[in-house]
Design a protein around this motif. Structure first.
Motif, PDB file in Angstrom:
ATOM      1  N   MET A   1      21.583 -26.187   5.255  1.00 30.30           N
ATOM      2  CA  MET A   1      22.133 -24.963   4.731  1.00 30.30           C
ATOM      3  C   MET A   1      22.923 -25.230   3.456  1.00 30.30           C
ATOM      4  SD  MET A   1      23.191 -22.934   8.164  1.00 30.30           S
ATOM      5  CE  MET A   1      22.758 -21.315   7.576  1.00 30.30           C
ATOM      6  N   GLY A   2      22.844 -26.437   2.938  1.00 33.73           N
ATOM      7  CA  GLY A   2      23.564 -26.778   1.718  1.00 33.73           C
ATOM      8  C   GLY A   2      22.688 -26.638   0.498  1.00 33.73           C
ATOM      9  N   TYR A   3      22.929 -27.492  -0.463  1.00 27.26           N
ATOM     10  CA  TYR A   3      22.190 -27.427  -1.717  1.00 27.26           C
ATOM     11  C   TYR A   3      20.789 -28.016  -1.597  1.00 27.26           C
ATOM     12  CZ  TYR A   3      26.653 -26.335  -3.900  1.00 27.26           C
ATOM     13  OH  TYR A   3      27.839 -25.751  -4.236  1.00 27.26           O
ATOM     14  N   VAL A   4      20.652 -29.107  -0.900  1.00 30.63           N
ATOM     15  CA  VAL A   4      19.386 -29.842  -0.827  1.00 30.63           C
ATOM     16  C   VAL A   4      18.526 -29.376   0.350  1.00 30.63           C
ATOM     17  CG1 VAL A   4      18.361 -32.147  -0.615  1.00 30.63           C
ATOM     18  CG2 VAL A   4      20.458 -31.823  -1.936  1.00 30.63           C
ATOM     19  N   GLY A   5      19.158 -29.011   1.447  1.00 21.17           N
ATOM     20  CA  GLY A   5      18.447 -28.664   2.668  1.00 21.17           C
ATOM     21  C   GLY A   5      17.356 -27.617   2.532  1.00 21.17           C
ATOM     22  N   PRO A   6      17.601 -26.478   1.874  1.00 19.90           N
ATOM     23  CA  PRO A   6      16.547 -25.460   1.775  1.00 19.90           C
ATOM     24  C   PRO A   6      15.274 -25.980   1.115  1.00 19.90           C
ATOM     25  CG  PRO A   6      18.650 -24.480   1.219  1.00 19.90           C
ATOM     26  CD  PRO A   6      18.885 -25.971   1.356  1.00 19.90           C
ATOM     27  N   GLY A   7      15.417 -26.776   0.052  1.00 18.75           N
ATOM     28  CA  GLY A   7      14.235 -27.340  -0.607  1.00 18.75           C
ATOM     29  C   GLY A   7      13.521 -28.333   0.282  1.00 18.75           C
ATOM     30  N   LEU A   8      14.283 -29.151   0.983  1.00 16.73           N
ATOM     31  CA  LEU A   8      13.693 -30.130   1.893  1.00 16.73           C
ATOM     32  C   LEU A   8      12.953 -29.437   3.032  1.00 16.73           C
ATOM     33  CD1 LEU A   8      13.303 -33.054   2.848  1.00 16.73           C
ATOM     34  CD2 LEU A   8      15.425 -32.778   4.127  1.00 16.73           C
ATOM     35  N   ILE A   9      13.553 -28.416   3.581  1.00 15.90           N
ATOM     36  CA  ILE A   9      12.906 -27.681   4.677  1.00 15.90           C
ATOM     37  C   ILE A   9      11.569 -27.105   4.219  1.00 15.90           C
ATOM     38  CG2 ILE A   9      13.073 -25.642   6.171  1.00 15.90           C
ATOM     39  CD1 ILE A   9      16.141 -26.181   6.184  1.00 15.90           C
ATOM     40  N   SER A  10      11.536 -26.517   3.020  1.00 12.70           N
ATOM     41  CA  SER A  10      10.280 -25.964   2.492  1.00 12.70           C
ATOM     42  C   SER A  10       9.208 -27.041   2.366  1.00 12.70           C
ATOM     43  CB  SER A  10      10.500 -25.325   1.123  1.00 12.70           C
ATOM     44  OG  SER A  10      11.060 -24.068   1.251  1.00 12.70           O
ATOM     45  N   ARG A  11       9.605 -28.195   1.806  1.00 14.60           N
ATOM     46  CA  ARG A  11       8.642 -29.294   1.629  1.00 14.60           C
ATOM     47  C   ARG A  11       8.147 -29.827   2.972  1.00 14.60           C
ATOM     48  NH1 ARG A  11       7.293 -31.578  -3.490  1.00 14.60           N
ATOM     49  NH2 ARG A  11       8.476 -30.374  -4.986  1.00 14.60           N
ATOM     50  N   LEU A  12       9.059 -30.015   3.902  1.00 16.90           N
ATOM     51  CA  LEU A  12       8.643 -30.506   5.217  1.00 16.90           C
ATOM     52  C   LEU A  12       7.719 -29.513   5.909  1.00 16.90           C
ATOM     53  CD1 LEU A  12      11.971 -32.060   6.550  1.00 16.90           C
ATOM     54  CD2 LEU A  12       9.894 -33.288   5.885  1.00 16.90           C
ATOM     55  N   ARG A  13       8.040 -28.241   5.817  1.00  8.99           N
ATOM     56  CA  ARG A  13       7.210 -27.220   6.466  1.00  8.99           C
ATOM     57  C   ARG A  13       5.827 -27.176   5.829  1.00  8.99           C
ATOM     58  NH1 ARG A  13       7.198 -26.381  11.082  1.00  8.99           N
ATOM     59  NH2 ARG A  13       9.307 -25.650  11.289  1.00  8.99           N
ATOM     60  N   GLN A  14       5.744 -27.348   4.497  1.00 15.38           N
ATOM     61  CA  GLN A  14       4.438 -27.378   3.817  1.00 15.38           C
ATOM     62  C   GLN A  14       3.628 -28.607   4.226  1.00 15.38           C
ATOM     63  OE1 GLN A  14       5.261 -27.242  -0.371  1.00 15.38           O
ATOM     64  NE2 GLN A  14       5.897 -25.090  -0.313  1.00 15.38           N
ATOM     65  N   SER A  15       4.304 -29.757   4.274  1.00 19.31           N
ATOM     66  CA  SER A  15       3.613 -31.016   4.579  1.00 19.31           C
ATOM     67  C   SER A  15       3.301 -31.186   6.061  1.00 19.31           C
ATOM     68  CB  SER A  15       4.467 -32.202   4.120  1.00 19.31           C
ATOM     69  OG  SER A  15       4.648 -32.170   2.729  1.00 19.31           O
ATOM     70  N   TYR A  16       4.157 -30.640   6.910  1.00 15.02           N
ATOM     71  CA  TYR A  16       4.002 -30.797   8.364  1.00 15.02           C
ATOM     72  C   TYR A  16       4.152 -29.434   9.030  1.00 15.02           C
ATOM     73  CZ  TYR A  16       5.016 -35.553   6.902  1.00 15.02           C
ATOM     74  OH  TYR A  16       4.996 -36.765   6.266  1.00 15.02           O
ATOM     75  N   PRO A  17       3.160 -28.559   8.849  1.00 17.51           N
ATOM     76  CA  PRO A  17       3.294 -27.179   9.342  1.00 17.51           C
ATOM     77  C   PRO A  17       3.503 -27.062  10.851  1.00 17.51           C
ATOM     78  CG  PRO A  17       1.051 -27.620   8.608  1.00 17.51           C
ATOM     79  CD  PRO A  17       1.871 -28.800   8.230  1.00 17.51           C
ATOM     80  N   ASN A  18       3.065 -28.046  11.619  1.00 16.92           N
ATOM     81  CA  ASN A  18       3.203 -27.965  13.072  1.00 16.92           C
ATOM     82  C   ASN A  18       4.387 -28.754  13.618  1.00 16.92           C
ATOM     83  OD1 ASN A  18       0.881 -26.342  13.287  1.00 16.92           O
ATOM     84  ND2 ASN A  18      -0.402 -28.158  13.105  1.00 16.92           N
ATOM     85  N   ALA A  19       5.168 -29.352  12.731  1.00 12.67           N
ATOM     86  CA  ALA A  19       6.320 -30.148  13.171  1.00 12.67           C
ATOM     87  C   ALA A  19       7.412 -29.240  13.719  1.00 12.67           C
ATOM     88  CB  ALA A  19       6.867 -30.959  12.010  1.00 12.67           C
ATOM     89  N   GLU A  20       8.179 -29.771  14.650  1.00 11.01           N
ATOM     90  CA  GLU A  20       9.357 -29.056  15.132  1.00 11.01           C
ATOM     91  C   GLU A  20      10.533 -29.481  14.258  1.00 11.01           C
ATOM     92  OE1 GLU A  20      12.187 -28.312  19.012  1.00 11.01           O
ATOM     93  OE2 GLU A  20      10.427 -29.585  19.219  1.00 11.01           O
ATOM     94  N   LEU A  21      11.043 -28.563  13.468  1.00  8.05           N
ATOM     95  CA  LEU A  21      12.146 -28.851  12.556  1.00  8.05           C
ATOM     96  C   LEU A  21      13.425 -28.247  13.115  1.00  8.05           C
ATOM     97  CD1 LEU A  21      10.450 -28.114   9.115  1.00  8.05           C
ATOM     98  CD2 LEU A  21      10.672 -30.305  10.291  1.00  8.05           C
ATOM     99  N   ILE A  22      14.440 -29.104  13.245  1.00  9.75           N
ATOM    100  CA  ILE A  22      15.725 -28.687  13.799  1.00  9.75           C
ATOM    101  C   ILE A  22      16.800 -28.927  12.736  1.00  9.75           C
ATOM    102  CG2 ILE A  22      17.427 -29.070  15.627  1.00  9.75           C
ATOM    103  CD1 ILE A  22      15.081 -30.387  17.236  1.00  9.75           C
ATOM    104  N   GLY A  23      17.555 -27.913  12.423  1.00 12.56           N
ATOM    105  CA  GLY A  23      18.658 -28.056  11.479  1.00 12.56           C
ATOM    106  C   GLY A  23      19.961 -28.246  12.226  1.00 12.56           C
ATOM    107  N   TYR A  24      20.851 -29.042  11.634  1.00  9.79           N
ATOM    108  CA  TYR A  24      22.172 -29.265  12.227  1.00  9.79           C
ATOM    109  C   TYR A  24      23.178 -29.156  11.095  1.00  9.79           C
ATOM    110  CZ  TYR A  24      25.723 -31.243  15.288  1.00  9.79           C
ATOM    111  OH  TYR A  24      26.836 -31.433  16.061  1.00  9.79           O
ATOM    112  N   ASP A  25      24.076 -28.204  11.181  1.00 11.30           N
ATOM    113  CA  ASP A  25      24.973 -27.922  10.066  1.00 11.30           C
ATOM    114  C   ASP A  25      26.281 -27.340  10.567  1.00 11.30           C
ATOM    115  OD1 ASP A  25      26.029 -26.288   7.644  1.00 11.30           O
ATOM    116  OD2 ASP A  25      24.310 -27.343   6.811  1.00 11.30           O
ATOM    117  N   MET A  26      27.360 -27.596   9.836  1.00 15.57           N
ATOM    118  CA  MET A  26      28.658 -27.000  10.166  1.00 15.57           C
ATOM    119  C   MET A  26      28.639 -25.494   9.938  1.00 15.57           C
ATOM    120  SD  MET A  26      31.149 -28.875  11.303  1.00 15.57           S
ATOM    121  CE  MET A  26      32.663 -28.088  10.817  1.00 15.57           C
TER     122      MET A  26
END
Length: 84
Positions: A1-26
C-alpha cells in the motif's frame, strides 16, 4: 500500500495470474492513496493489516516467497546528520 507495492502487485499479477498474493501492511496511508487507477489491494487475494515487527508466524503457512518492502519513507528519523 506504499509507493512501490502497487506497481509490484500489478507486475506479479500479470506474470503470475493464478498466484495467491497476500499483502501485509500497517495501513498508515491506506486512506491517502493517490495517482493510482485502482486500489492495489483489489489485485490481492488477501490484505492483512499489521506491523512487520510483530506478526503471527502462521501468516507464512504455505507461502513460497516473500517480497519485503517495509519501510517508512519521508520519515525524519531516517535522516542522516552529517557533521562538518
Amino acid at each position: 500500500m506504499g509507493y512501490v507495492g502497487p506497481g509490484l502487485i500489478s507486475r506479479l499479477r500479470q506474470s503470475y495470474p493464478n498466484a495467491e498474493l497476500i499483502g501485509y501492511d500497517m495501513g498508515y496511508f491506506s486512506k491517502c492513496l493517490t495517482n493510482v487507477d485502482f486500489l492495489p489491494d483489489n489485485q490481492l487475494n488477501r490484505q492483512v493489516f499489521g506491523d512487520v515487527r510483530h506478526y503471527q508466524e502462521s501468516l507464512f503457512d504455505g507461502v513460497d516467497a516473500v517480497v519485503y518492502l517495509a519501510a517508512i519513507s519521508n520519515d525524519p528519523m531516517g535522516k542522516q546528520v552529517l557533521k562538518k
